[in-house]
Design an enzyme around this catalytic site. Structure first.
Site, short mmCIF file in Angstrom:
data_model
loop_
_atom_site.label_atom_id
_atom_site.label_comp_id
_atom_site.label_asym_id
_atom_site.label_seq_id
_atom_site.Cartn_x
_atom_site.Cartn_y
_atom_site.Cartn_z
N CYS A 1 0.81 -1.20 0.00
CA CYS A 1 0.00 0.00 0.00
C CYS A 1 0.85 1.26 0.00
O CYS A 1 2.00 1.26 0.43
CB CYS A 1 -0.95 0.04 1.19
SG CYS A 1 -1.99 -1.38 1.36
N ARG B 1 5.20 -0.83 -4.65
CA ARG B 1 4.88 -1.37 -3.33
C ARG B 1 3.76 -2.42 -3.39
O ARG B 1 3.58 -3.17 -2.45
CB ARG B 1 4.48 -0.22 -2.40
CG ARG B 1 5.63 0.73 -2.10
CD ARG B 1 5.15 1.99 -1.39
NE ARG B 1 4.66 1.71 -0.06
CZ ARG B 1 5.41 1.69 1.04
NH1 ARG B 1 6.72 1.90 0.95
NH2 ARG B 1 4.89 1.45 2.22
N TRP C 1 -3.79 -2.61 -1.01
CA TRP C 1 -3.59 -4.04 -1.17
C TRP C 1 -4.52 -4.72 -0.18
O TRP C 1 -4.39 -4.53 1.02
CB TRP C 1 -2.14 -4.40 -0.92
CG TRP C 1 -1.73 -5.76 -1.38
CD1 TRP C 1 -2.10 -6.40 -2.52
CD2 TRP C 1 -0.83 -6.65 -0.71
NE1 TRP C 1 -1.50 -7.62 -2.60
CE2 TRP C 1 -0.70 -7.81 -1.50
CE3 TRP C 1 -0.10 -6.58 0.48
CZ2 TRP C 1 0.10 -8.89 -1.15
CZ3 TRP C 1 0.70 -7.65 0.83
CH2 TRP C 1 0.80 -8.78 0.03
N ASN D 1 -2.84 2.51 6.09
CA ASN D 1 -2.01 1.31 5.92
C ASN D 1 -1.99 0.53 7.22
O ASN D 1 -2.03 1.12 8.31
CB ASN D 1 -0.57 1.67 5.55
CG ASN D 1 -0.43 2.11 4.11
OD1 ASN D 1 -1.37 2.03 3.32
ND2 ASN D 1 0.75 2.57 3.75
N GLY D 2 -1.86 -0.78 7.12
CA GLY D 2 -1.75 -1.60 8.32
C GLY D 2 -3.05 -2.29 8.64
O GLY D 2 -3.97 -2.39 7.82
N GLU E 1 16.62 -19.38 -3.40
CA GLU E 1 16.40 -18.07 -4.01
C GLU E 1 15.97 -18.22 -5.47
O GLU E 1 15.10 -17.48 -5.95
CB GLU E 1 17.66 -17.22 -3.89
CG GLU E 1 17.58 -15.85 -4.57
CD GLU E 1 16.51 -14.94 -3.99
OE1 GLU E 1 16.21 -13.92 -4.66
OE2 GLU E 1 15.98 -15.23 -2.90
N LYS F 1 12.47 -16.83 -7.10
CA LYS F 1 12.39 -15.95 -8.27
C LYS F 1 11.43 -16.51 -9.32
O LYS F 1 10.64 -15.79 -9.92
CB LYS F 1 13.77 -15.73 -8.91
CG LYS F 1 14.73 -14.90 -8.08
CD LYS F 1 14.39 -13.43 -8.01
CE LYS F 1 13.51 -13.04 -6.86
NZ LYS F 1 14.05 -13.17 -5.52
N GLU G 1 7.82 -16.15 -8.06
CA GLU G 1 7.36 -14.76 -8.06
C GLU G 1 7.04 -14.26 -9.46
O GLU G 1 6.01 -13.60 -9.68
CB GLU G 1 8.44 -13.86 -7.44
CG GLU G 1 8.61 -14.03 -5.94
CD GLU G 1 9.77 -13.21 -5.40
OE1 GLU G 1 9.63 -12.63 -4.32
OE2 GLU G 1 10.83 -13.17 -6.07
N HIS H 1 14.95 -39.32 -0.09
CA HIS H 1 14.11 -39.24 1.11
C HIS H 1 12.74 -38.65 0.79
O HIS H 1 12.12 -38.01 1.64
CB HIS H 1 14.82 -38.44 2.20
CG HIS H 1 16.10 -39.06 2.64
ND1 HIS H 1 16.17 -40.11 3.53
CD2 HIS H 1 17.40 -38.80 2.28
CE1 HIS H 1 17.44 -40.46 3.72
NE2 HIS H 1 18.21 -39.67 2.98
N LYS I 1 6.25 -5.08 -2.63
CA LYS I 1 7.69 -4.93 -2.43
C LYS I 1 8.04 -4.95 -0.95
O LYS I 1 9.00 -5.60 -0.53
CB LYS I 1 8.17 -3.63 -3.06
CG LYS I 1 9.68 -3.43 -3.01
CD LYS I 1 10.40 -4.45 -3.85
CE LYS I 1 11.89 -4.20 -3.91
NZ LYS I 1 12.60 -5.30 -4.58
#
Length: 584
Positions: free
Chosen positions: A2, A27, A74, A100-101, A461, A465, A468, A484, A579
Site C-alpha cells: 500500500c 509497493r 492491497w 495502511n496496516g 532463491e 524468483k 514470483e 528421502h 515490495k
C-alpha cells in the site's frame, strides 16, 4: 504494501497525488483512490485497477482542490472491490481517510459504533477507523484531541492520514512508515520518500508513536501523549529519485543488469569494521530476514562457520514470535531487509530487544524504521529497487556478508569482487540461450531446483524468483535429500535446475542429476562445466569457488524474467505481491 500520500499547499493537489502514487506503484496494490477538498466538500473518487487505468477512467488528476489524500490499497480486510478501496468517508461525509496496516480490534470498535448509529458500506477496518475519528471529533470539536482519543482505542500496526472538512490533514504512525516532505508553501505526507522526492529532498521522518497535524501551511508534531515534538528536517538522498527504466523494458531487467556495478558498491570499510567488531564480541549470534533476505541469511551460516569460525543461527523473521525463547539474553541479532519496513522483521527486532539484544542491520534504506531500531546499520548502496522480486539487493546483501566474514577472518578469503563483477557482466552480455530456454517454460507446471551445501540457499532463491515472476510451482531441494521423498516427483513432465559449479560439491550433485535423468526429467545445469547429463547448459564463468553463490543466481534471475515475458506476466509487479510487506 500500500501507499499513502497527502498534499497541502498552493498547487492543484490531484495531479501531484496521482504522480506520487505512480512513483510508489512498486509497493503493490489492487485499487486506487483520491479524496480532495474543494470549497466546503470532500470529493472521493476510487476504483480497482492500476493507477493509469483509474486515472483515465475517473479523471483522477483533474479533480479540483489544493488539499487532498491518495492511496493504493492491497486488500487485507474485504475483497478487492470499489467499495473497499480507499479513501473512505465517515458517515457525515466531512472526514475521509487513507490507511495502511491492520486495526486488530476493528470488529469490537465496529460493534460499538453500530450501537451509536453508525452505518458501514465496506468490509474494511479503515471505514471503522474513520467513523471512530468522526465520533471523537463530534465530541471534542478539536483535531488534536480527536487524534489522541482515537489512537488510544486502537490495537494493531497502522499509519493513517485524514482530511477534515476545513482542509486540515492529520496523520499518525504506529509501527508503519510515515514521512513528511517539506517544500516552500507545501507539505507532503507519504509512506515512502518516492512519494515526494521529485518535488523536494527535505524530509521529516516521523518517529513511531507520533502524529502530525497540518493546517494553514503550519505543521505540528506530537507524541501519543500529546507532547509537542520539534521537527527534524533531513536531506533525502537524491538517488531515490532515479527510478526511471531508461532503455529497459522493465525495472526488473534494469536492476538485474545493474549488478556488475552494485556488487562493488555494497557497504563501506568503516561500516564493515564496526559491525565485524560487534559480532566478534557477541555472546550468541543470530541472523533474521524474510523471503530473499532469509535466503541471504542462510548463506551467512556457511560463510561465518567455514571461514570466521563463528556460529550464527538463521531464523525466519515470521517464525520468531512463535519461539521467542530462542533468542538468548544479551545476544546479537543481525537483520537483513531491503526496505527496512518489513513488519515481521521489525517484530523480530522487538522480541530480540526484550532479551536485551544488540541489533545490527543490513538495509537499503538508511532512514527506514529498521535503521531507527538498530545499534549499527550497514547500507546496501544499490540504489532504489522497484521490481517487486529482489535481484540486485540480494547480491548486494551477499557481498556485505562476504565482506564481514573476510574482515572477521583477517582477510583469509580470496574476495576478488572485481572478478565477480566481470563474471556477472559476462553472464549478462549473452543471454540468448537463456531467452530460448525461457520459451520452453510456457507450459511447465513444476520446476525443482537442486543445490548442495552453500548452493542450497541459492537454489531456494532461484525457486523463489521463478515462483514470483512466472507463477510456476518451483521448489528447492537439497540434493542429498532426493531419496528421502522428492525422487517420487521426478518424471518426464518435470524440469530440474541443478546449481552445480565445479567445486567440492560438483560430483555428488552430478550423481543426483543422473538419478533424476533416469526418471525422465529434463535437466538444466548451471555450471562452469558442461556435462552430458544436462539437457540444457547455462554456462557461468570460472571463478574462485567461494564466490560462485554470488554469480550463479544471476542467470536464474534472467531465466525467471524471460519466462515471465513468455507467459505474458508482468515481471515488475507480480500478482498478489508487494515490495515491502508491512502487515503480517
Amino acid at each position: 504494501m500500500c501507499s499513502i500520500i497527502g498534499y497541502s499547499g498552493k498547487k492543484d493537489a490531484a495531479p501531484i497525488l496521482v504522480r506520487s502514487l505512480e512513483k510508489m506503484e512498486y509497493r503493490g496494490y489492487d485499487s486506487v483512490g483520491l479524496a480532495i477538498k474543494n470549497d466546503s466538500l470532500i470529493n472521493v473518487k476510487k476504483d480497482i485497477g492500476k493507477v493509469s487505468e483509474v486515472k483515465h477512467s475517473l479523471n483522477l488528476d483533474k479533480m479540483p482542490g489544493k488539499i487532498g489524500i491518495g492511496h493504493t490499497r492491497w486488500a487485507t480486510h474485504g475483497e478487492v472491490s470499489k467499495k473497499n478501496a480507499h479513501p473512505h468517508y465517515s458517515n457525515s461525509g466531512n472526514i475521509a481517510i487513507a490507511h495502511n496496516g491492520i486495526i486488530e480490534n476493528f470488529q469490537q470498535l465496529k460493534n460499538e459504533l453500530e450501537l451509536d448509529g453508525f452505518k458501514f458500506e465496506s468490509d474494511t477496518d479503515t471505514e471503522v477507523l474513520v467513523n471512530l475519528i468522526q465520533k471523537n471529533f463530534d465530541e471534542t470539536a478539536n483535531i488534536k484531541e480527536t487524534i489522541s482519543k482515537t489512537i488510544s482505542k486502537l490495537q494493531g500496526h497502522y499509519t493513517f492520514v485524514v482530511i477534515f472538512e476545513d482542509g486540515t490533514l492529520a496523520a499518525a504512525r504506529f509501527h508503519e512508515p510515515l514521512i513528511i516532505g517539506v517544500e516552500k508553501n507545501s507539505y507532503y505526507i507519504s509512506s515512502d520518500v518516492l512519494g515526494f522526492i521529485e518535488k523536494t529532498d527535505d524530509a521529516i521522518y516521523i518517529d513511531n508513536e507520533n502524529f502530525v497535524i497540518i493546517n494553514d501551511h503550519n505543521l505540528d508534531i506530537f507524541d501519543f501523549k500529546g507532547n509537542s515534538i520539534k521537527p527534524n528536517i533531513t536531506k533525502v538522498s537524491k538517488e531515490f529519485a532515479d527510478v526511471y527504466k531508461g532503455d529497459y523494458a522493465h525495472f526488473t531487467l534494469k536492476e538485474i543488469s545493474e549488478q556488475p556495478k552494485t556488487v562493488l558498491q555494497a557497504g563501506n570499510d568503516t561500516q564493515i569494521k564496526e559491525i565485524s567488531e560487534m559480532i566478534s564480541k557477541a555472546q550468541d549470534l543470530y541472523i533474521t530476514g524474510s523471503g530473499t533476505s532469509y535466503n541471504a541469511a542462510r548463506i551467512s551460516k556457511f560463510l561465518f562457520s567455514n571461514f570466521a569460525k563463528v556460529k550464527i543461527e538463521p531464523i525466519i523473521s515470521s517464525e520468531l514470535p512463535f519461539s521467542p525463547d530462542s533468542i538468548e539474553e544479551n545476544s546479537t541479532l543481525m537483520t537483513i531487509s531491503q526496505s527496512g519496513e518489513s513488519a515481521d522483521v521489525l517484530d523480530a527486532v522487538r522480541i530480540a530487544k526484550e532479551s536485551n539484544s544488540k541489533i545490527l542491520s543490513i538495509i537499503n534504506h538508511p532512514n527506514s524504521s529498521l535503521s531507527q531500531e538498530s545499534d549499527l546499520v550497514i547500507n546496501l548502496n544499490c540504489g532504489p529497487e522497484i521490481g517487486v522480486a529482489a535481484t540486485k539487493s540480494f547480491t548486494s546483501q551477499l557481498v556485505i556478508l562476504y565482506k564481514i566474514t573476510n574482515k572477521m577472518c583477517n582477510e583469509c578469503m580470496n574476495l576478488d569482487l572485481d572478478k565477480a563483477s566481470q563474471s556477472i557482466s559476462t553472464i549478462l552480455k549473452d543471454d540468448s540461450k537463456i531467452k530460448k530456454l525461457a520459451n520452453d517454460f510456457k507450459e511447465i507446471s513444476d520446476i525443482y531446483v537442486l543445490g548442495r551445501g552453500i548452493h542450497f540457499p541459492i537454489a531456494k532463491e532461484a525457486a523463489l524468483k521463478l515462483k514470483e515472476l512466472t507463477y510456476i510451482h518451483a521448489e528447492a531441494i537439497p540434493a542429498g535429500e532426493l531419496k528421502h521423498g522428492p525422487l517420487a516427483l521426478m518424471d518426464s513432465n518435470v524440469y530440474v535446475i541443478i546449481i552445480n559449479p565445479n567445486d567440492s560439491t560438483y560430483q555428488d550433485t552430478l550423481n543426483s542429476a543422473n538419478e533424476i535423468k533416469t526418471r525422465g526429467a529434463k535437466i538444466i545445469g548451471v555450471s562452469n562445466q558442461n556435462n552430458e547429463v544436462y539437457d540444457f547448459w547455462i554456462e557461468i564463468p570460472v571463478i574462485d569457488e567461494t564466490l560462485y553463490p554470488l554469480i550463479e543466481i544471476v542467470p536464474i534471475q534472467l531465466l525467471a524474467y524471460y519466462a515471465a515475458l513468455a507467459k505474458n506476466t508482468d515481471p515488475d509487479y507480480p500478482r498478489n505481491l508487494a515490495k515491502s510487506v508491512t502487515v503480517e
